[in-house]
Scaffold this motif. Structure first.
Motif, mmCIF file in Angstrom:
data_model
loop_
_atom_site.group_PDB
_atom_site.id
_atom_site.type_symbol
_atom_site.label_atom_id
_atom_site.label_comp_id
_atom_site.label_asym_id
_atom_site.label_seq_id
_atom_site.Cartn_x
_atom_site.Cartn_y
_atom_site.Cartn_z
ATOM 1 N N UNK A 289 53.289 50.910 -17.633
ATOM 2 C CA UNK A 289 53.105 49.524 -18.043
ATOM 3 C C UNK A 289 54.485 48.903 -18.275
ATOM 4 N N UNK A 290 54.746 47.788 -17.590
ATOM 5 C CA UNK A 290 56.047 47.120 -17.704
ATOM 6 C C UNK A 290 55.881 45.864 -18.539
ATOM 7 N N UNK A 291 56.657 45.748 -19.618
ATOM 8 C CA UNK A 291 56.646 44.569 -20.491
ATOM 9 C C UNK A 291 57.971 43.846 -20.280
ATOM 10 N N UNK A 292 57.895 42.635 -19.781
ATOM 11 C CA UNK A 292 59.109 41.895 -19.401
ATOM 12 C C UNK A 292 59.704 41.116 -20.574
ATOM 13 N N UNK A 293 61.022 40.941 -20.481
ATOM 14 C CA UNK A 293 61.743 40.211 -21.527
ATOM 15 C C UNK A 293 61.345 38.742 -21.561
ATOM 16 N N UNK A 294 60.915 38.192 -20.396
ATOM 17 C CA UNK A 294 60.537 36.778 -20.354
ATOM 18 C C UNK A 294 59.063 36.561 -20.672
ATOM 19 N N UNK A 295 58.398 37.634 -21.169
ATOM 20 C CA UNK A 295 56.998 37.515 -21.583
ATOM 21 C C UNK A 295 56.046 38.107 -20.564
ATOM 22 N N UNK A 323 64.277 47.542 -14.325
ATOM 23 C CA UNK A 323 64.207 47.115 -15.720
ATOM 24 C C UNK A 323 65.459 46.328 -16.043
ATOM 25 N N UNK A 324 65.268 45.067 -16.366
ATOM 26 C CA UNK A 324 66.398 44.206 -16.713
ATOM 27 C C UNK A 324 66.558 44.172 -18.234
ATOM 28 N N UNK A 325 67.671 43.609 -18.705
ATOM 29 C CA UNK A 325 67.891 43.577 -20.157
ATOM 30 C C UNK A 325 66.695 42.994 -20.912
ATOM 31 N N UNK A 326 66.212 43.746 -21.892
ATOM 32 C CA UNK A 326 65.071 43.302 -22.688
ATOM 33 C C UNK A 326 63.731 43.763 -22.157
ATOM 34 N N UNK A 327 63.683 44.313 -20.918
ATOM 35 C CA UNK A 327 62.428 44.851 -20.378
ATOM 36 C C UNK A 327 62.135 46.233 -20.992
ATOM 37 N N UNK A 357 50.095 44.613 -25.217
ATOM 38 C CA UNK A 357 51.528 44.666 -24.926
ATOM 39 C C UNK A 357 52.054 43.293 -24.540
ATOM 40 N N UNK A 358 51.241 42.530 -23.772
ATOM 41 C CA UNK A 358 51.669 41.188 -23.368
ATOM 42 C C UNK A 358 51.849 40.268 -24.564
ATOM 43 N N UNK A 359 51.006 40.422 -25.579
ATOM 44 C CA UNK A 359 51.130 39.595 -26.784
ATOM 45 C C UNK A 359 52.394 39.944 -27.569
ATOM 46 N N UNK A 360 52.867 41.195 -27.417
ATOM 47 C CA UNK A 360 54.075 41.615 -28.124
ATOM 48 C C UNK A 360 55.348 41.220 -27.389
ATOM 49 N N UNK A 361 55.221 40.957 -26.089
ATOM 50 C CA UNK A 361 56.406 40.711 -25.270
ATOM 51 C C UNK A 361 57.173 39.473 -25.736
ATOM 52 N N UNK A 362 58.541 39.544 -25.666
ATOM 53 C CA UNK A 362 59.343 40.742 -25.379
ATOM 54 C C UNK A 362 59.345 41.689 -26.588
ATOM 55 N N UNK A 388 50.063 60.887 -26.048
ATOM 56 C CA UNK A 388 51.532 60.888 -26.008
ATOM 57 C C UNK A 388 52.018 59.542 -25.503
ATOM 58 N N UNK A 389 53.080 59.041 -26.110
ATOM 59 C CA UNK A 389 53.646 57.747 -25.750
ATOM 60 C C UNK A 389 55.150 57.903 -25.533
ATOM 61 N N UNK A 390 55.672 57.283 -24.474
ATOM 62 C CA UNK A 390 57.117 57.266 -24.213
ATOM 63 C C UNK A 390 57.475 55.871 -23.713
ATOM 64 N N UNK A 391 58.359 55.205 -24.430
ATOM 65 C CA UNK A 391 58.785 53.853 -24.048
ATOM 66 C C UNK A 391 60.278 53.855 -23.777
#
Length: 398
Positions: A289-295, A323-327, A357-362, A388-391
């Motif tokens: 799951x990818x959470x972007x810095x721009x939301x 993955x860009x800064x903040x992703x 996750x989208x509600x938490x972004x970024x 198990x979780x790894x971010x």
């Protein structure tokens, strides 16, 4: 014939040979009448007792104390005392446990005349009670030992479980990371695993997976999987190649009656300026799951992934992203998405996870893992499997 013999029994014979003891005393306790059954229990002759002893003289020291403080006052207050447990003292100074019921007989004017007492032999009951107490003590001791054994087992399992996971995630330049392992049961070893480790140069590798089953057997597969993936990545870090090697090892090792397989997602990280290029492949595992810095948040598809160790020649499809800064990228096992929620016990599901996750972004890896840790705790008994979780996330530009 026997029925006729019963009819011929006199009241005196029934009194003397009754299955219980009978005793009549004056109001001061002096024994006026006693039946043969009670005399036999006590070992006295009738002339030693009648008119010469009081009821309290037949009692043990403890029985006398209870008679004076409880039994006699109760009898005089209410005119009766029923089912009182006392101990008589026999002629040989033995203790005889009994149950005593006494009733005050009154005259026409209501004046007390004498006390009639019925005495039941409680030796078998006392033995039964003692056996119950003994059984209870044995059960309590066994329970204490079982609790202690379980505590030691849980401690040993916790230590072993930790040995199957990295003690701490390494510091990676320009990368933030966080992980969490939720054990569904402290009495069983789980099969979930994750890792983050360096390759040659400035490249890094990561993986997360779930072994089928629980217990020591699953732990053995977990250990073999982690060792194999680390070794394979050193020779060829290509994600498809690493999963292919792992599949060959598991398939060869567990082809037989004890089939073992796992789901895994494996990837590499390559720095590209202030970003990270992610190359990965999955074997039967939920997508990253990818959470972007721009939301917003979305899954990175890894189509065609097959269970690892199940088939001799599975097909694994590569995927990649930047993955860009903040992703932030989240890897997880299905213990999270297959948790049961609500009254209807519905699956939590990947859609709900993506929406959360989208509600938490970024969101940073640390904050994301903290939020999902709370979520796992809220499932209660709806969480029946380990999770198990790894971010992993690229450090935002200041």
């Amino acid at each position: 014939m026997s029925f006729s013999a019963l009819l011929e029994d006199s009241a005196e014979e029934l009194y003397e040979n009754a299955p219980c003891g009978y005793l009549s005393t004056l109001m001061d306790g002096t024994i006026a009448k006693i039946n043969g059954t009670l005399l036999e229990w006590l070992g006295y002759r009738r002339d030693e007792v009648v008119g010469r002893m009081r009821f309290s003289d037949l009692l043990s020291v403890g029985g006398k104390l209870y008679h004076e403080t409880h039994f006699a006052p109760l009898l005089h207050l209410h005119g009766e005392a029923k089912g009182i447990a006392l101990e008589l003292r026999t002629a040989t100074r033995d203790q005889l446990p009994v149950l005593v019921t006494s009733v005050v007989k009154r005259g026409g004017g209501g004046e007390p005349l004498l006390i009639r007492t019925t005495i039941f032999d409680a030796r078998e009951r006392r033995s039964y009670e003692q056996e119950l107490l003994r059984g209870r003590r044995i059960a309590e001791e066994a329970s204490k030992r079982a609790h202690a054994d379980r505590a030691r087992l849980q401690q040993a399992l916790a230590v072993l479980q930790k040995s199957l996971l990295p003690a701490a995630l390494p510091q990676v330049p320009n990368l933030r990371s966080a992980a969490h392992y939720h054990t569904a049961s402290p009495d069983q070893l789980g099969g979930d695993f994750y890792d983050l480790f360096p390759l040659a140069g400035d490249r890094w590798a990561f993986f997360l997976g779930d072994v089928c089953g629980k217990g020591p057997e699953a732990a053995a597969v977990t250990s073999l999987t982690r060792y194999t993936l680390r070794t394979a990545a050193m020779h060829n870090p290509d994600p498809v190649a690493a999963l292919t090697t792992l599949n060959a090892v598991l398939y060869q090792r567990y082809t037989g009656g004890d089939t073992r397989f796992c789901t895994t997602i494996f990837g590499t990280l390559d720095p590209e300026g202030d970003s990270m290029r992610v190359r990965l492949a999955a074997g039967g595992h939920p997508p990253a799951l990818i959470i972007r810095a721009d939301g917003g948040a979305d899954y990175l598809p890894t189509p065609g992934g097959m269970l690892i160790g199940f088939l001799p020649n599975p097909v694994f499809t590569p995927a990649e992203t930047v993955l860009r800064p903040g992703d932030t990228m989240l890897l997880y096992t299905d213990g999270l998405t297959e948790a049961r929620t609500g009254r209807d016990r519905a699956l939590y599901g990947e859609e709900a996870l993506c929406s959360r996750a989208g509600e938490l972004a970024p969101v940073s890896p640390e904050a994301l893992i903290a939020d999902l840790t709370d979520l796992l705790g809220s499932f209660g008994d709806g969480l029946s499997d380990d999770a198990a979780l790894l971010a992993l996330g690229v450090t935002p530009i200041p």
